[in-house]
Design a protein around this motif. Structure first.
Motif, short mmCIF file in Angstrom:
data_model
loop_
_atom_site.label_atom_id
_atom_site.label_comp_id
_atom_site.label_asym_id
_atom_site.label_seq_id
_atom_site.Cartn_x
_atom_site.Cartn_y
_atom_site.Cartn_z
N ARG A 116 0.89 -1.16 0.00
CA ARG A 116 0.00 0.00 0.00
C ARG A 116 0.93 1.20 0.00
O ARG A 116 1.74 1.36 0.90
N GLU A 143 -6.71 2.09 -3.21
CA GLU A 143 -8.03 1.46 -3.09
C GLU A 143 -8.09 0.16 -3.90
O GLU A 143 -8.72 -0.82 -3.48
N ASP A 146 -6.28 -2.36 -1.96
CA ASP A 146 -7.14 -2.79 -0.86
C ASP A 146 -8.08 -3.90 -1.32
O ASP A 146 -8.30 -4.89 -0.61
N GLU A 150 -8.38 -7.71 -0.01
CA GLU A 150 -9.62 -8.27 0.51
C GLU A 150 -10.04 -9.53 -0.24
O GLU A 150 -10.55 -10.49 0.35
N ASP A 158 2.24 -2.11 4.17
CA ASP A 158 1.63 -0.78 4.13
C ASP A 158 2.72 0.25 4.41
O ASP A 158 3.08 0.53 5.55
#
Length: 256
Positions: A116, A143, A146, A150, A158
């Motif tokens: 990230r 995003e 992300d 997920e 990160d």
């Protein structure tokens, strides 16, 4: 500790290729440093497929198939900054490419590592009119990562959680690529994440081993390898960011 067979492949752009960490044998970089640390305790077969200037579509088109052919136990997928610096920014296509690559690797049981991103505009020292549009693109890129995290439960570093990432000596003279110290720090952090997943090995040293180059010499090497890329990205992103700043400024005036 029993030795394991670890097949590792690095996909992505210049950061994973190792730009900023020169050795007599060429660019080294965090992924190679990590592989060498794992090789002390395990039998490691490492392939570095990352190339400077790669976008997510390049990874999908040119790097994914040889990565899968390597039958990796683990793979790193770090790409997207070149996409964010293009005037032809297409976040929907970027999302599709990243999800496709992650999905194909995950389907083979590969342990996938991603990131990230931190705020690159702070490292580059960009003025507000240039920093804001790039920062918005980086937010979109994060995003997407992300969503990758997920969906596939990947290991993720990160970078924004680590204030050290903004230290000047973590970066090469171009402030785009990590220095040897930066690459070693990235390898060390990746090693901690892998150890938490059960792969037992000693993390790589944070002590730099290459002869320290004079800034002028390193700048020359970076420019020889990266000048065409830098020229293209500056020619694309700069005018777009300027137009975007003017457009938003007009919008605020009309709303006032």
């Amino acid at each position: 500790m029993s030795r394991e067979s670890v097949r590792f492949v690095a996909l992505g752009d210049s950061a994973s290729c190792g730009v900023g960490d020169p050795t007599p044998d060429g660019w080294r970089g965090w992924a190679q440093i990590l592989a060498e640390a794992m090789a002390v305790d395990h039998d490691v077969a490492f392939r570095k497929l990352a190339i400077p200037g790669a976008c997510a579509s390049d990874v999908r088109r040119e790097q994914l198939a040889p990565a899968l052919d390597h039958r990796p136990l683990m793979a790193s997928l770090v790409v997207g900054l070149n996409d964010a610096l293009r005037s032809s920014w297409e976040p929907a296509r970027l999302r599709d490419d990243l999800l496709h690559c992650a999905g194909e690797l995950a389907a083979e049981g590969t342990i996938l590592m991603t990131v990230r991103f931190h705020d690159h505009t702070r490292v580059l020292g960009l003025p507000g009119p240039l920093a804001r549009p790039l920062r918005r693109r980086l937010d979109v890129l994060n995003e997407i990562y992300d969503e990758v995290h997920e969906r596939y439960g990947v290991i993720r570093l990160d970078l924004a959680e680590h204030p050290d990432i903004y230290d000047r000596d973590m970066w090469a003279v171009d402030r785009i690529h990590p220095s040897e110290k930066g690459h070693r720090w990235l390898a060390f952090q990746a090693a901690l994440l892998l150890r938490a997943e059960g792969l037992d090995f000693a993390p790589p040293s944070l002590v730099c081993t290459s002869d320290r180059m004079r800034p002028r010499e390193l700048a020359r090497i970076l420019l020889l390898d990266m000048a065409p890329w830098l020229g293209r990205r500056a020619g694309e992103f700069g005018p777009w960011a300027a137009r975007e700043a003017v457009r938003r400024g007009r919008g605020r005036l009309l709303a006032a």
